[in-house]
Write a protein that holds these residues in place. Sequence first.
Motif, PDB file in Angstrom:
ATOM      1  N   ASN A  48      43.542  18.810 -33.492  1.00 24.60           N
ATOM      2  CA  ASN A  48      43.921  17.476 -33.953  1.00 24.60           C
ATOM      3  C   ASN A  48      42.720  16.608 -34.291  1.00 24.60           C
ATOM      4  O   ASN A  48      42.841  15.657 -35.065  1.00 24.60           O
ATOM      5  CB  ASN A  48      44.797  16.777 -32.916  1.00 24.60           C
ATOM      6  N   GLN A  49      41.563  16.919 -33.722  1.00 21.67           N
ATOM      7  CA  GLN A  49      40.350  16.164 -34.010  1.00 21.67           C
ATOM      8  C   GLN A  49      39.636  16.662 -35.270  1.00 21.67           C
ATOM      9  O   GLN A  49      38.596  16.136 -35.644  1.00 21.67           O
ATOM     10  CB  GLN A  49      39.388  16.213 -32.817  1.00 21.67           C
TER      11      GLN A  49
ATOM     12  N   GLY B 181      36.978  18.600 -22.520  1.00 18.81           N
ATOM     13  CA  GLY B 181      37.232  17.742 -23.656  1.00 18.81           C
ATOM     14  C   GLY B 181      35.967  17.100 -24.175  1.00 18.81           C
ATOM     15  O   GLY B 181      34.859  17.539 -23.894  1.00 18.81           O
ATOM     16  N   GLY B 182      36.146  16.044 -24.949  1.00 19.96           N
ATOM     17  CA  GLY B 182      34.988  15.397 -25.525  1.00 19.96           C
ATOM     18  C   GLY B 182      35.328  14.073 -26.168  1.00 19.96           C
ATOM     19  O   GLY B 182      36.491  13.663 -26.225  1.00 19.96           O
ATOM     20  N   THR B 183      34.295  13.429 -26.654  1.00 16.86           N
ATOM     21  CA  THR B 183      34.454  12.160 -27.353  1.00 16.86           C
ATOM     22  C   THR B 183      34.718  12.427 -28.832  1.00 16.86           C
ATOM     23  O   THR B 183      34.487  13.532 -29.324  1.00 16.86           O
ATOM     24  CB  THR B 183      33.183  11.310 -27.217  1.00 16.86           C
TER      25      THR B 183
ATOM     26  N   ALA C 239      33.261  15.508 -33.842  1.00 17.09           N
ATOM     27  CA  ALA C 239      32.667  15.526 -35.186  1.00 17.09           C
ATOM     28  C   ALA C 239      31.409  16.390 -35.194  1.00 17.09           C
ATOM     29  O   ALA C 239      31.191  17.184 -36.122  1.00 17.09           O
ATOM     30  CB  ALA C 239      32.350  14.102 -35.636  1.00 17.09           C
ATOM     31  N   ALA C 240      30.588  16.286 -34.151  1.00 20.46           N
ATOM     32  CA  ALA C 240      29.384  17.110 -34.056  1.00 20.46           C
ATOM     33  C   ALA C 240      29.749  18.587 -33.884  1.00 20.46           C
ATOM     34  O   ALA C 240      29.055  19.474 -34.386  1.00 20.46           O
ATOM     35  CB  ALA C 240      28.497  16.621 -32.912  1.00 20.46           C
ATOM     36  N   SER C 241      30.857  18.855 -33.194  1.00 20.75           N
ATOM     37  CA  SER C 241      31.327  20.245 -33.039  1.00 20.75           C
ATOM     38  C   SER C 241      31.718  20.823 -34.382  1.00 20.75           C
ATOM     39  O   SER C 241      31.447  21.999 -34.671  1.00 20.75           O
ATOM     40  CB  SER C 241      32.511  20.302 -32.074  1.00 20.75           C
ATOM     41  N   HIS C 242      32.357  20.024 -35.216  1.00 18.59           N
ATOM     42  CA  HIS C 242      32.694  20.472 -36.575  1.00 18.59           C
ATOM     43  C   HIS C 242      31.416  20.828 -37.330  1.00 18.59           C
ATOM     44  O   HIS C 242      31.335  21.870 -37.982  1.00 18.59           O
ATOM     45  CB  HIS C 242      33.486  19.396 -37.321  1.00 18.59           C
ATOM     46  N   ASP C 243      30.409  19.973 -37.225  1.00 20.24           N
ATOM     47  CA  ASP C 243      29.133  20.247 -37.898  1.00 20.24           C
ATOM     48  C   ASP C 243      28.515  21.544 -37.393  1.00 20.24           C
ATOM     49  O   ASP C 243      27.950  22.319 -38.171  1.00 20.24           O
ATOM     50  CB  ASP C 243      28.163  19.088 -37.694  1.00 20.24           C
ATOM     51  N   LEU C 244      28.622  21.797 -36.087  1.00 18.35           N
ATOM     52  CA  LEU C 244      28.115  23.047 -35.518  1.00 18.35           C
ATOM     53  C   LEU C 244      28.820  24.246 -36.146  1.00 18.35           C
ATOM     54  O   LEU C 244      28.183  25.232 -36.528  1.00 18.35           O
ATOM     55  CB  LEU C 244      28.294  23.070 -33.998  1.00 18.35           C
ATOM     56  N   LEU C 245      30.140  24.173 -36.274  1.00 20.42           N
ATOM     57  CA  LEU C 245      30.886  25.304 -36.847  1.00 20.42           C
ATOM     58  C   LEU C 245      30.569  25.486 -38.329  1.00 20.42           C
ATOM     59  O   LEU C 245      30.512  26.623 -38.814  1.00 20.42           O
ATOM     60  CB  LEU C 245      32.377  25.121 -36.623  1.00 20.42           C
ATOM     61  N   VAL C 246      30.340  24.407 -39.041  1.00 22.05           N
ATOM     62  CA  VAL C 246      29.927  24.516 -40.445  1.00 22.05           C
ATOM     63  C   VAL C 246      28.574  25.224 -40.513  1.00 22.05           C
ATOM     64  O   VAL C 246      28.378  26.134 -41.324  1.00 22.05           O
ATOM     65  CB  VAL C 246      29.878  23.129 -41.124  1.00 22.05           C
TER      66      VAL C 246
ATOM     67  N   GLU D 241      25.768  13.746 -28.160  1.00 20.95           N
ATOM     68  CA  GLU D 241      24.446  14.208 -27.736  1.00 20.95           C
ATOM     69  C   GLU D 241      24.523  15.542 -27.002  1.00 20.95           C
ATOM     70  O   GLU D 241      23.657  16.408 -27.180  1.00 20.95           O
ATOM     71  CB  GLU D 241      23.788  13.133 -26.861  1.00 20.95           C
ATOM     72  N   GLY D 242      25.561  15.741 -26.212  1.00 19.23           N
ATOM     73  CA  GLY D 242      25.753  17.021 -25.538  1.00 19.23           C
ATOM     74  C   GLY D 242      26.000  18.150 -26.529  1.00 19.23           C
ATOM     75  O   GLY D 242      25.493  19.260 -26.357  1.00 19.23           O
TER      76      GLY D 242
END
Length: 147
Positions: A101-102, A62-64, A69-76, A29-30
Amino acid sequence: MLHPPHGECKVYWCDQACFAVLQGSFNREGVLVMTAAIQQAWRDAGQPGHWAHVMDLHLWQGGTQSGFAASHDLLVWATSHGAHAILRIHTARFLARVTENQGVFNGIEVPVVTLNTREQAWEWLSANGFECDPRKLLETVTNGPAA
């Protein structure tokens, strides 16, 4: 049930660079709140087609797993909307490796550059053709984004 957003992000646009200053630990959510702020800044900047996404991670903790996964979506999203480089400013290599690694950068086909200082980010941006006047960014950070 939705969880409250964890982590704080301030977003500043400077010519051809979007600076996201992260603080704390992020859950999904963050990251979604951060994504919305970056997308709005991109729209406010006129939806540029060539820009650099810069993450200042000095205060990031860090993060959950769902946050990564949401960070990956942001970069996409960012790379499909004109981000031609991703810079991350880390002081701790451990957290940089955790992100890798995530799978946050899996499939990202623009340069992903890890730097130690903001000054290195200015130098990299300038050397690689991204305009960003540090004085302009400092003024924005000091006085707040233009309304």
